[in-house]
Write a protein that holds these residues in place. Sequence first.
Motif, PDB file in Angstrom:
ATOM      1  N   VAL A 108      40.489  47.999  38.030  1.00 28.68           N
ATOM      2  CA  VAL A 108      41.682  48.088  38.875  1.00 28.68           C
ATOM      3  C   VAL A 108      41.643  49.423  39.605  1.00 28.68           C
ATOM      4  N   LEU A 109      41.579  49.357  40.929  1.00 26.52           N
ATOM      5  CA  LEU A 109      41.547  50.574  41.735  1.00 26.52           C
ATOM      6  C   LEU A 109      42.929  51.028  42.170  1.00 26.52           C
ATOM      7  N   ASP A 110      43.823  50.068  42.407  1.00 23.52           N
ATOM      8  CA  ASP A 110      45.160  50.407  42.895  1.00 23.52           C
ATOM      9  C   ASP A 110      46.116  49.295  42.501  1.00 23.52           C
ATOM     10  N   LEU A 111      47.388  49.632  42.386  1.00 23.41           N
ATOM     11  CA  LEU A 111      48.437  48.667  42.061  1.00 23.41           C
ATOM     12  C   LEU A 111      49.558  48.817  43.074  1.00 23.41           C
ATOM     13  N   VAL A 122      41.074  45.011  42.887  1.00 22.92           N
ATOM     14  CA  VAL A 122      40.039  44.928  41.858  1.00 22.92           C
ATOM     15  C   VAL A 122      38.668  45.010  42.514  1.00 22.92           C
ATOM     16  N   ALA A 123      37.813  45.892  41.953  1.00 25.08           N
ATOM     17  CA  ALA A 123      36.416  45.998  42.375  1.00 25.08           C
ATOM     18  C   ALA A 123      35.552  45.640  41.178  1.00 25.08           C
ATOM     19  N   TRP A 124      34.523  44.815  41.410  1.00 26.50           N
ATOM     20  CA  TRP A 124      33.663  44.385  40.319  1.00 26.50           C
ATOM     21  C   TRP A 124      32.508  45.356  40.155  1.00 26.50           C
ATOM     22  N   VAL A 125      32.214  45.670  38.909  1.00 28.57           N
ATOM     23  CA  VAL A 125      31.198  46.656  38.569  1.00 28.57           C
ATOM     24  C   VAL A 125      29.823  46.028  38.724  1.00 28.57           C
ATOM     25  N   GLY A 126      28.959  46.690  39.482  1.00 27.85           N
ATOM     26  CA  GLY A 126      27.591  46.231  39.641  1.00 27.85           C
ATOM     27  C   GLY A 126      27.422  45.094  40.621  1.00 27.85           C
ATOM     28  N   ILE A 127      28.486  44.662  41.282  1.00 31.76           N
ATOM     29  CA  ILE A 127      28.406  43.570  42.255  1.00 31.76           C
ATOM     30  C   ILE A 127      28.677  44.162  43.641  1.00 31.76           C
ATOM     31  N   THR A 129      30.147  43.709  46.408  1.00 31.97           N
ATOM     32  CA  THR A 129      31.168  43.000  47.192  1.00 31.97           C
ATOM     33  C   THR A 129      32.351  43.920  47.424  1.00 31.97           C
ATOM     34  N   ALA A 130      33.167  43.554  48.375  1.00 33.99           N
ATOM     35  CA  ALA A 130      34.365  44.333  48.679  1.00 33.99           C
ATOM     36  C   ALA A 130      35.434  44.091  47.607  1.00 33.99           C
ATOM     37  N   PRO A 131      36.273  45.075  47.338  1.00 34.95           N
ATOM     38  CA  PRO A 131      37.384  44.864  46.401  1.00 34.95           C
ATOM     39  C   PRO A 131      38.355  43.821  46.951  1.00 34.95           C
ATOM     40  N   ALA A 132      39.118  43.206  46.074  1.00 33.66           N
ATOM     41  CA  ALA A 132      40.055  42.155  46.475  1.00 33.66           C
ATOM     42  C   ALA A 132      41.419  42.410  45.849  1.00 33.66           C
TER      43      ALA A 132
END
Length: 150
Positions: A108-111, A122-127, A129-132
């Motif tokens: 979780v990068l921001d709420l 949410v940003a996925w670790v090791g993937i 892709t852009a955060p969503a």
Amino acid sequence: MAFSAIFTQKSLTCFSSFPHTLRRTNPLLSPSVRVVRAAAEPEAAAAKTEAAESAAAAKPKKPVYSMKKGQIVRVDKEKYLNSVNYLSVGHPPYYKGLDYIYEDRGEVLDLRIFDTGEYALVAWVGIPTAPAWLPTDMLIKSESLKYERM
């Protein structure tokens, strides 16, 4: 509040015996007015302090979030497949390209709280892709980032 005005002698020329239409005026010699504020009354000062105190009391409180920044999460597959977020992408139900959001962990990068509810970036670790932005009710909290990629 009390105000007083000071007029110059040239500003009172309208009271002269000549009519205005015959006289030429110089725009640089416009009437000058100086405004002087009287000493602040004690009642006005008390009203200002009361207004400041009520404004401080009416200050909105910080929102309480269900998660923290840096929390490790993954997406609940059943809730995501039945959500507007998935339908807006337009992928078929058998699409395997999004499996990493169910299997891998994200951070979780921001709420934020929007009109439609609480969302997490949410940003996925090791993937790569852009955060969503996803609703927090479809996220599953995880204790650690222990998984094995194939």
